[in-house]
Design a protein around this motif. Sequence first.
Motif, PDB file in Angstrom:
ATOM      1  N   HIS A 131     -35.750  62.296  44.013  1.00  0.00           N
ATOM      2  CA  HIS A 131     -36.661  61.175  43.752  1.00  0.00           C
ATOM      3  C   HIS A 131     -36.419  60.013  44.714  1.00  0.00           C
ATOM      4  O   HIS A 131     -35.522  60.071  45.573  1.00  0.00           O
ATOM      5  CB  HIS A 131     -36.571  60.742  42.284  1.00  0.00           C
ATOM      6  CG  HIS A 131     -35.219  60.289  41.839  1.00  0.00           C
ATOM      7  ND1 HIS A 131     -34.644  59.106  42.250  1.00  0.00           N
ATOM      8  CD2 HIS A 131     -34.322  60.872  41.002  1.00  0.00           C
ATOM      9  CE1 HIS A 131     -33.455  58.969  41.685  1.00  0.00           C
ATOM     10  NE2 HIS A 131     -33.227  60.027  40.935  1.00  0.00           N
ATOM     11  N   THR A 132     -37.216  58.980  44.566  1.00  0.00           N
ATOM     12  CA  THR A 132     -37.208  57.867  45.522  1.00  0.00           C
ATOM     13  C   THR A 132     -35.955  56.997  45.420  1.00  0.00           C
ATOM     14  O   THR A 132     -35.771  56.098  46.242  1.00  0.00           O
ATOM     15  CB  THR A 132     -38.466  56.998  45.344  1.00  0.00           C
ATOM     16  OG1 THR A 132     -38.582  56.596  43.968  1.00  0.00           O
ATOM     17  CG2 THR A 132     -39.724  57.771  45.752  1.00  0.00           C
ATOM     18  N   TYR A 137     -34.214  59.013  50.889  1.00  0.00           N
ATOM     19  CA  TYR A 137     -35.593  58.523  50.803  1.00  0.00           C
ATOM     20  C   TYR A 137     -35.772  57.346  51.761  1.00  0.00           C
ATOM     21  O   TYR A 137     -34.998  56.399  51.758  1.00  0.00           O
ATOM     22  CB  TYR A 137     -35.949  58.097  49.380  1.00  0.00           C
ATOM     23  CG  TYR A 137     -37.328  57.489  49.300  1.00  0.00           C
ATOM     24  CD1 TYR A 137     -38.457  58.268  49.505  1.00  0.00           C
ATOM     25  CD2 TYR A 137     -37.498  56.128  49.052  1.00  0.00           C
ATOM     26  CE1 TYR A 137     -39.727  57.721  49.460  1.00  0.00           C
ATOM     27  CE2 TYR A 137     -38.771  55.567  48.995  1.00  0.00           C
ATOM     28  CZ  TYR A 137     -39.874  56.369  49.207  1.00  0.00           C
ATOM     29  OH  TYR A 137     -41.136  55.821  49.170  1.00  0.00           O
ATOM     30  N   GLY A 138     -36.793  57.441  52.589  1.00  0.00           N
ATOM     31  CA  GLY A 138     -37.062  56.374  53.551  1.00  0.00           C
ATOM     32  C   GLY A 138     -36.248  56.486  54.828  1.00  0.00           C
ATOM     33  O   GLY A 138     -36.397  55.675  55.739  1.00  0.00           O
ATOM     34  N   GLU A 142     -40.281  60.234  59.178  1.00  0.00           N
ATOM     35  CA  GLU A 142     -41.305  60.150  58.132  1.00  0.00           C
ATOM     36  C   GLU A 142     -42.494  61.028  58.492  1.00  0.00           C
ATOM     37  O   GLU A 142     -42.994  61.000  59.622  1.00  0.00           O
ATOM     38  CB  GLU A 142     -41.771  58.703  57.968  1.00  0.00           C
ATOM     39  CG  GLU A 142     -42.802  58.533  56.878  1.00  0.00           C
ATOM     40  CD  GLU A 142     -43.206  57.086  56.654  1.00  0.00           C
ATOM     41  OE1 GLU A 142     -44.028  56.858  55.746  1.00  0.00           O
ATOM     42  OE2 GLU A 142     -42.720  56.200  57.380  1.00  0.00           O
ATOM     43  N   ASN A 146     -44.665  60.529  51.244  1.00  0.00           N
ATOM     44  CA  ASN A 146     -43.288  60.465  50.713  1.00  0.00           C
ATOM     45  C   ASN A 146     -42.419  61.637  51.167  1.00  0.00           C
ATOM     46  O   ASN A 146     -41.459  62.003  50.497  1.00  0.00           O
ATOM     47  CB  ASN A 146     -43.264  60.347  49.187  1.00  0.00           C
ATOM     48  CG  ASN A 146     -43.271  58.901  48.730  1.00  0.00           C
ATOM     49  OD1 ASN A 146     -43.194  57.978  49.530  1.00  0.00           O
ATOM     50  ND2 ASN A 146     -43.351  58.701  47.426  1.00  0.00           N
ATOM     51  N   PHE A 157     -40.137  63.372  48.313  1.00  0.00           N
ATOM     52  CA  PHE A 157     -39.461  62.595  47.279  1.00  0.00           C
ATOM     53  C   PHE A 157     -40.468  62.130  46.232  1.00  0.00           C
ATOM     54  O   PHE A 157     -41.527  61.604  46.569  1.00  0.00           O
ATOM     55  CB  PHE A 157     -38.738  61.396  47.894  1.00  0.00           C
ATOM     56  CG  PHE A 157     -37.593  61.791  48.789  1.00  0.00           C
ATOM     57  CD1 PHE A 157     -36.326  61.973  48.255  1.00  0.00           C
ATOM     58  CD2 PHE A 157     -37.782  62.003  50.140  1.00  0.00           C
ATOM     59  CE1 PHE A 157     -35.264  62.356  49.064  1.00  0.00           C
ATOM     60  CE2 PHE A 157     -36.733  62.378  50.959  1.00  0.00           C
ATOM     61  CZ  PHE A 157     -35.464  62.553  50.420  1.00  0.00           C
ATOM     62  N   ASP A 159     -41.843  59.849  43.102  1.00  0.00           N
ATOM     63  CA  ASP A 159     -41.715  58.620  42.325  1.00  0.00           C
ATOM     64  C   ASP A 159     -42.151  58.929  40.894  1.00  0.00           C
ATOM     65  O   ASP A 159     -42.670  60.010  40.610  1.00  0.00           O
ATOM     66  CB  ASP A 159     -42.512  57.459  42.939  1.00  0.00           C
ATOM     67  CG  ASP A 159     -44.000  57.743  43.107  1.00  0.00           C
ATOM     68  OD1 ASP A 159     -44.542  58.639  42.395  1.00  0.00           O
ATOM     69  OD2 ASP A 159     -44.638  57.090  43.941  1.00  0.00           O
TER      70      ASP A 159
END
Length: 196
Positions: A131-132, A137-138, A142, A146, A157, A159
């Motif tokens: 998950h985020t 994540y990030g 990219e 997500n 990922f 949310d």
Amino acid sequence: MYGEVPSQPAVAAAERFGTAGASRVLELGAGQGRDALFFARNGFSVTAADFSAIGLDSLAARAAADGLDGRVQTIVHDVRTRLPLSESSVDAVFAHMLLCMAISTEEIQALVNEIERVLVPGGVLVYTVRHTGDAHYGAGIEHGDNIFENGGFAVHFFDRALVDTLADGWALDEVHAFEEGELPRRLWQVTQTRPA
């Protein structure tokens, strides 16, 4: 790759499936079968699906060696396409980190719709996703939607809004946070039930 011991999500899922009275389990993304074999050893009839024929061949050989070949069926399948099963043909579905592979939100929704189609009314879906809140994540490359790639491995990922969307029309029983691996990876184990 992940050893012989079943994943903790599979152990928890088996308990939930047993409580629900399930006997026929579909595992999506079964790989070499540590969880599929665990389900079979615990009395479930398992259909193990994966993109890799090599992994499934290894799973089938291990099932035969353990005397479980009558409880385990394998299917080579790309989850971005229709599931090769009839309507209401399984009691439970398990997918450990499959839905967070590098597939689009649209493809994930289509897969969950297919899972609903093949589940009996009252059937249970247990899936896990990164998950985020995860450290990756990030980070990395990219790809949009997500999806981020780290070390050559791309992850979608989730949310909480996506979890809720995928449970629309289902009973969302539980969203359980847990950690796994060295990073550690931060995941949710989601349990939802098709309405009876």
